[in-house]
Design a protein around this motif. Structure first.
Motif, short mmCIF file in Angstrom:
data_model
loop_
_atom_site.label_atom_id
_atom_site.label_comp_id
_atom_site.label_asym_id
_atom_site.label_seq_id
_atom_site.Cartn_x
_atom_site.Cartn_y
_atom_site.Cartn_z
N GLY A 1 9.99 36.84 -65.85
CA GLY A 1 9.61 36.15 -67.07
C GLY A 1 9.37 34.67 -66.91
O GLY A 1 8.81 34.02 -67.79
N ARG A 2 9.80 34.10 -65.78
CA ARG A 2 9.54 32.67 -65.56
C ARG A 2 8.08 32.48 -65.18
O ARG A 2 7.35 33.43 -64.92
N ILE A 3 7.67 31.21 -65.14
CA ILE A 3 6.28 30.87 -64.83
C ILE A 3 6.26 29.89 -63.67
O ILE A 3 6.98 28.87 -63.69
N ALA A 4 5.45 30.19 -62.66
CA ALA A 4 5.33 29.35 -61.48
C ALA A 4 4.07 28.51 -61.58
O ALA A 4 3.05 28.96 -62.10
N LEU A 5 4.14 27.27 -61.07
CA LEU A 5 3.00 26.37 -61.01
C LEU A 5 2.84 25.86 -59.59
O LEU A 5 3.83 25.60 -58.91
N ARG A 6 1.58 25.72 -59.14
CA ARG A 6 1.32 25.15 -57.83
C ARG A 6 0.02 24.36 -57.86
O ARG A 6 -0.81 24.51 -58.75
N ASN A 7 -0.15 23.52 -56.85
CA ASN A 7 -1.36 22.73 -56.69
C ASN A 7 -2.39 23.62 -55.99
O ASN A 7 -2.14 24.11 -54.89
N SER A 8 -3.54 23.81 -56.59
CA SER A 8 -4.54 24.73 -56.02
C SER A 8 -5.09 24.24 -54.69
O SER A 8 -5.58 25.04 -53.90
N ARG A 9 -5.01 22.94 -54.42
CA ARG A 9 -5.49 22.43 -53.13
C ARG A 9 -4.52 22.76 -51.99
O ARG A 9 -4.89 22.70 -50.83
N PHE A 10 -3.29 23.08 -52.33
CA PHE A 10 -2.27 23.40 -51.33
C PHE A 10 -1.56 24.70 -51.70
O PHE A 10 -0.37 24.71 -52.02
N PRO A 11 -2.28 25.82 -51.68
CA PRO A 11 -1.70 27.09 -52.15
C PRO A 11 -0.49 27.56 -51.35
O PRO A 11 0.31 28.32 -51.86
N GLY A 12 -0.32 27.07 -50.15
CA GLY A 12 0.84 27.43 -49.35
C GLY A 12 1.99 26.45 -49.49
O GLY A 12 3.02 26.59 -48.84
N GLY A 13 1.82 25.47 -50.35
CA GLY A 13 2.83 24.42 -50.53
C GLY A 13 3.92 24.83 -51.50
O GLY A 13 4.09 26.01 -51.83
N HIS A 14 4.62 23.84 -51.97
CA HIS A 14 5.74 24.08 -52.86
C HIS A 14 5.29 24.55 -54.24
O HIS A 14 4.19 24.24 -54.68
N VAL A 15 6.16 25.28 -54.88
CA VAL A 15 5.91 25.85 -56.20
C VAL A 15 7.01 25.40 -57.14
O VAL A 15 8.19 25.37 -56.75
N LEU A 16 6.64 25.03 -58.34
CA LEU A 16 7.62 24.71 -59.38
C LEU A 16 7.74 25.92 -60.29
O LEU A 16 6.73 26.53 -60.65
N VAL A 17 8.96 26.25 -60.68
CA VAL A 17 9.19 27.43 -61.52
C VAL A 17 9.90 26.99 -62.80
O VAL A 17 10.90 26.26 -62.75
N TYR A 18 9.35 27.43 -63.93
CA TYR A 18 9.88 27.05 -65.24
C TYR A 18 10.16 28.29 -66.08
O TYR A 18 9.53 29.33 -65.90
N THR A 19 11.06 28.13 -67.04
CA THR A 19 11.28 29.20 -68.01
C THR A 19 10.14 29.13 -69.03
O THR A 19 9.44 28.12 -69.15
N ARG A 20 9.97 30.20 -69.77
CA ARG A 20 8.93 30.21 -70.80
C ARG A 20 9.15 29.10 -71.84
O ARG A 20 8.20 28.41 -72.20
N PRO A 21 10.38 28.90 -72.34
CA PRO A 21 10.59 27.82 -73.32
C PRO A 21 10.27 26.43 -72.74
O PRO A 21 9.74 25.58 -73.45
N GLU A 22 10.60 26.21 -71.47
CA GLU A 22 10.30 24.91 -70.86
C GLU A 22 8.80 24.67 -70.82
O GLU A 22 8.31 23.60 -71.21
N LEU A 23 8.05 25.66 -70.37
CA LEU A 23 6.61 25.49 -70.28
C LEU A 23 5.97 25.45 -71.67
O LEU A 23 5.02 24.69 -71.90
N ALA A 24 6.50 26.21 -72.61
CA ALA A 24 5.98 26.18 -73.98
C ALA A 24 6.14 24.79 -74.59
O ALA A 24 5.23 24.30 -75.28
N ALA A 25 7.26 24.12 -74.33
CA ALA A 25 7.48 22.77 -74.85
C ALA A 25 6.48 21.79 -74.24
O ALA A 25 5.93 20.94 -74.94
N PHE A 26 6.22 21.93 -72.94
CA PHE A 26 5.25 21.06 -72.30
C PHE A 26 3.84 21.28 -72.86
O PHE A 26 3.12 20.33 -73.18
N ILE A 27 3.44 22.53 -72.99
CA ILE A 27 2.11 22.85 -73.51
C ILE A 27 1.96 22.34 -74.94
O ILE A 27 0.91 21.80 -75.31
#
Length: 73
Positions: free
Chosen positions: A32-58
């Motif tokens: 249920g969490r949501i992962a974000l990454r930089n498309s220029r570095f698909p093998g790089g680090h990923v940030l993972v957020y809960t749905r409420p965290e990402l909903a607040a940002f959006i």
């Protein structure tokens, strides 16, 4: 978290992404969490957020709270 840990998830990016591929990609995770990454570095680090965290940002982005970060002074 490394992107290699998340192999098999379906990454997607906005249709508003610029032509050089500079964009943030998102993927829904099985837990249920949501992962974000930089498309220029698909093998790089990923940030993972809960749905409420990402909903607040959006919600803040929709309200224009971060516009000054991309429009400049």
């Amino acid at each position: 978290m490394s992107a290699s840990v998340l192999s098999g998830v379906a990454w997607r990016k906005s249709r508003h992404s610029n032509s050089d591929g500079s964009c943030v990609e998102v993927a829904g995770l099985p837990d249920g969490r949501i992962a974000l990454r930089n498309s220029r570095f698909p093998g790089g680090h990923v940030l993972v957020y809960t749905r409420p965290e990402l909903a607040a940002f959006i919600a803040g982005a929709k309200d224009g709270e971060f516009d000054d970060l991309v429009t400049g002074p």
